[in-house]
Design an enzyme around this catalytic site. Sequence first.
Site, mmCIF file in Angstrom:
data_model
loop_
_atom_site.group_PDB
_atom_site.id
_atom_site.type_symbol
_atom_site.label_atom_id
_atom_site.label_comp_id
_atom_site.label_asym_id
_atom_site.label_seq_id
_atom_site.Cartn_x
_atom_site.Cartn_y
_atom_site.Cartn_z
ATOM 1 N N GLY A 46 -5.833 -0.774 -3.509
ATOM 2 C CA GLY A 46 -6.782 -1.678 -3.220
ATOM 3 C C GLY A 46 -7.769 -2.031 -2.866
ATOM 4 C CD GLN A 51 -9.983 -5.778 2.169
ATOM 5 O OE1 GLN A 51 -9.485 -5.379 1.304
ATOM 6 N NE2 GLN A 51 -8.774 -5.325 2.647
ATOM 7 C CB CYS A 94 -3.444 -6.446 3.138
ATOM 8 S SG CYS A 94 -4.802 -7.301 3.543
ATOM 9 C CG LEU A 95 -5.824 -0.809 3.147
ATOM 10 C CD1 LEU A 95 -7.362 -0.068 1.974
ATOM 11 C CD2 LEU A 95 -5.047 -0.312 3.562
ATOM 12 C CG HIS A 136 -3.696 -8.204 -1.722
ATOM 13 N ND1 HIS A 136 -2.905 -8.449 -1.141
ATOM 14 C CD2 HIS A 136 -5.001 -7.869 -1.386
ATOM 15 C CE1 HIS A 136 -3.259 -7.903 0.030
ATOM 16 N NE2 HIS A 136 -4.447 -7.397 -0.068
ATOM 17 C CD GLU A 137 -7.138 -5.695 -3.227
ATOM 18 O OE1 GLU A 137 -8.613 -6.009 -2.118
ATOM 19 O OE2 GLU A 137 -6.207 -5.027 -2.636
ATOM 20 C CG HIS A 140 -9.064 -9.535 0.148
ATOM 21 N ND1 HIS A 140 -8.845 -9.157 2.035
ATOM 22 C CD2 HIS A 140 -8.141 -8.875 -0.363
ATOM 23 C CE1 HIS A 140 -8.191 -9.063 1.968
ATOM 24 N NE2 HIS A 140 -7.613 -8.093 1.128
HETATM 25 O O1 K1U Z 1 -5.739 -4.173 1.758
HETATM 26 C C1 K1U Z 1 -5.781 -3.978 0.406
HETATM 27 O O2 K1U Z 1 -6.285 -5.672 0.014
HETATM 28 C C2 K1U Z 1 -5.469 -3.419 0.312
HETATM 29 C C3 K1U Z 1 -3.913 -3.641 -0.324
HETATM 30 C C4 K1U Z 1 -3.381 -3.744 -2.107
HETATM 31 C C5 K1U Z 1 -1.957 -4.954 -2.158
HETATM 32 C C6 K1U Z 1 -0.896 -3.549 -1.457
HETATM 33 C C7 K1U Z 1 0.002 -4.370 -1.630
HETATM 34 C C8 K1U Z 1 0.540 -5.746 -2.577
HETATM 35 C C9 K1U Z 1 -0.726 -6.314 -2.546
HETATM 36 C C10 K1U Z 1 -2.320 -5.673 -2.116
HETATM 37 C C11 K1U Z 1 -3.476 -2.062 0.132
HETATM 38 O O3 K1U Z 1 -3.111 -0.695 -0.705
HETATM 39 S S1 K1U Z 1 -1.802 -2.126 1.625
HETATM 40 C C12 K1U Z 1 -1.684 -0.498 1.683
HETATM 41 C C13 K1U Z 1 -0.331 0.347 0.335
HETATM 42 O O4 K1U Z 1 -0.389 -0.772 -0.219
HETATM 43 C C14 K1U Z 1 -0.135 1.398 -0.153
HETATM 44 C C15 K1U Z 1 -1.039 2.284 0.345
HETATM 45 C C16 K1U Z 1 -0.526 4.044 0.043
HETATM 46 C C17 K1U Z 1 0.307 3.962 -0.617
HETATM 47 C C18 K1U Z 1 0.829 3.157 -1.162
HETATM 48 C C19 K1U Z 1 0.502 2.027 -1.527
HETATM 49 ZN ZN ZN Z 2 -5.213 -6.857 1.627
#
Ligand code: K1U
Ligand code: ZN
Length: 169
Positions: A46, A51, A94-95, A136-137, A140
Amino acid sequence: MALREILVVPDPVLKQVSQPVDKVDDDLRALMDDMLETMYDAPGIGLAAIQVGVAKRVIVMDLAGPDEEKAPRYFVNPEILWASEETLPYEEGCLSVPEIFDEVERPSQVKLKYLNYQGEEVIEDAEGLFAVCIQHEMDHLEGVLFIDYLSRLKRDRAVAKVKKQARAA
Ligand code: K1U
Ligand code: ZN
């Protein structure tokens, strides 16, 4: 399409409240295309526009597994119409807080209203990872990060770790 830089904590832009979108037009679709490419590149599941430094109420997401066909989704001006009383914990990442993962408890089901890529209104129920990720998004969009739900000690440690990573890079 272009890759955009993902902002990381403690960038103050991440604390901004994003503004509603007036119209889903080609400029907005270009932003959503860039966001999706940036999210796939990271990689993540996401991404909210703030971001990448754009304070608009826009989210992209793809919850397809590694062996599945891509399934991009776009959410403009999302609203939560209803949230379940039942909550579930999930280990979130979270990225914008790279390499930090911790448990957050959120409603297990939500009913959403949003505009899609074409600007059409959609009302949809979310559960499981979809419910976790959209909440979560949407946080943000209010300038809230998942680490804001943790204790002050854990949050400060997370930010310090990300700062240290940035210095080492
Ligand atoms: O930064 C963000 O908002 C994105 C975040 C979204 C998220 C992940 C887990 C729970 C709630 C919200 C991510 O994508 S973190 C990376 C991640 O979860 C992932 C990366 C590669 C493959 C699978 C998952
Ligand atoms: Zn995030």
